[in-house]
Design an enzyme around this catalytic site. Sequence first.
Site, PDB file in Angstrom:
ATOM      1  N   CYS A  58      37.880  34.137  45.033  1.00 27.97           N
ATOM      2  CA  CYS A  58      36.558  33.596  45.372  1.00 27.97           C
ATOM      3  C   CYS A  58      35.462  34.630  45.176  1.00 27.97           C
ATOM      4  O   CYS A  58      34.328  34.286  44.856  1.00 27.97           O
ATOM      5  CB  CYS A  58      36.530  33.132  46.831  1.00 27.97           C
ATOM      6  SG  CYS A  58      37.487  31.630  47.119  1.00 27.97           S
ATOM      7  N   HIS A 106      40.164  52.099  41.976  1.00 27.19           N
ATOM      8  CA  HIS A 106      39.543  50.812  42.281  1.00 27.19           C
ATOM      9  C   HIS A 106      40.604  49.770  42.635  1.00 27.19           C
ATOM     10  O   HIS A 106      40.468  49.053  43.635  1.00 27.19           O
ATOM     11  CB  HIS A 106      38.712  50.323  41.093  1.00 27.19           C
ATOM     12  CG  HIS A 106      38.080  48.985  41.325  1.00 27.19           C
ATOM     13  ND1 HIS A 106      36.968  48.809  42.138  1.00 27.19           N
ATOM     14  CD2 HIS A 106      38.421  47.745  40.881  1.00 27.19           C
ATOM     15  CE1 HIS A 106      36.652  47.527  42.175  1.00 27.19           C
ATOM     16  NE2 HIS A 106      37.515  46.856  41.426  1.00 27.19           N
TER      17      HIS A 106
END
Length: 447
Positions: A58, A106
Amino acid sequence: IRRRKKYDMELLMLGLNHKTAPVDVRERFAITKQAIKSGLANLNEYEGLSEAVVLSTCNRSEMYVVVDDAERDLPTLKQFLFDLTGNEEDIDEYLYHFANEDCIRHLFRVSSSLDSLVLGEGQILSQVKDAYAMGREEGTTSTVLNTLFHRAIATGKRVRTETRIQFNSVSVSYAAVELAREELGELDQSNALIFGAGKMAELTAQHLVARGVRNIYVANRHRDKAEQLAAKFGGEAVPFEEAMKQAVDVDVIVTSTGAPHYVIKPWETRQLMTKRKGRHLFLIDIAVPRDVDPEVGEIKGVTLYNIDALEEVVDEHIQERKEEARQAEKIVEDEVESIEAKFQYLSFRPLMALLSDRCDRIRQREVKRASSKLPELTEDEWRQVEHMSRMIVRKILRMPMMKLNAAAGTAQEQFYIDAMRALFKLDMIGETATSEERHNHYRYAQQ
């Protein structure tokens, strides 16, 4: 992998998320599961990209790839994103990219929920696992991404085990219910309608029940799933197409479907509001792409929040977990340092794989020749011959392979690379090889 080596590949990622792009941009660049499967199945059409995993949630769309050269192949990766989403608008201001060590860091922060809208939420680790599983399924991961994602998943688990970052974590679904409480007061006299029957919808229903909501209705395109979710909370399933018509007595509507288009539109909401005779309606859209047309929020008597509006609620609770986040960051750095040591010898893997491949082709050729001279051998005896020949090759190569691994990252590294290439005529996988040849040979390199 901080420096380039003759046989080295580089790690590269490109993406956008809730920090860099608003929801209307994220929804235009959301990547469907089918698009991911199709894109990965055609990865060989993108020169320079040899391994790939696509993570789509999302709040983020990210692609992790192994490339020949990070700087040169970044435009190709950007085109891959455009092709996956079917959108080529200029969004450079919303994109970020990381190479090598920064890419590793990351991904480890993502899997540890340190980069999430909700610090400490647990859903992202499952999403990383699913993204990696899809890459494995489509055959677009090999040594580098297998190593990277195994460690990323392990790092996420370690953070959740060794810190309390998940405790007091405010989920998006919890934040949605808290917004409803702020708007309507206590919910014990309220009815709620949920569009969707997935994990997020279930968590929302759970929080609504915990806050004492009177009745819960569930609408989903698959009626059986709506019935299953409703049954868990003593609610009622309603037909998806008729849900808005039956929402006259509903105070809160929460949408969390995977629909690629708006589920709630202005005209049907206006019809509903006419029947409600001025009673306020509170709408929370936690889907990306959005389920509710933004124009609905302009209708009198309707309050509409999308997922970006939930950040304020989430931020109120973030201080409680910042200390745990600092501990989690230390774990991430520890894991980054550890995997970099492991990646040091990956520069030899294509060379080792090529040598192993060449020796195996010689073995197969000689066994085939022998088969014409030994017609009396049974099938079981031929299996024994095959096994013996493989073991001979493996034992002969064992010492050279050990020497190569030991030389990785040392002053002797280039000497061994050059020596092995010269001794066994392994030049073809050098700079003159095509990306496809590199990719095919590289896939032999299994841990």
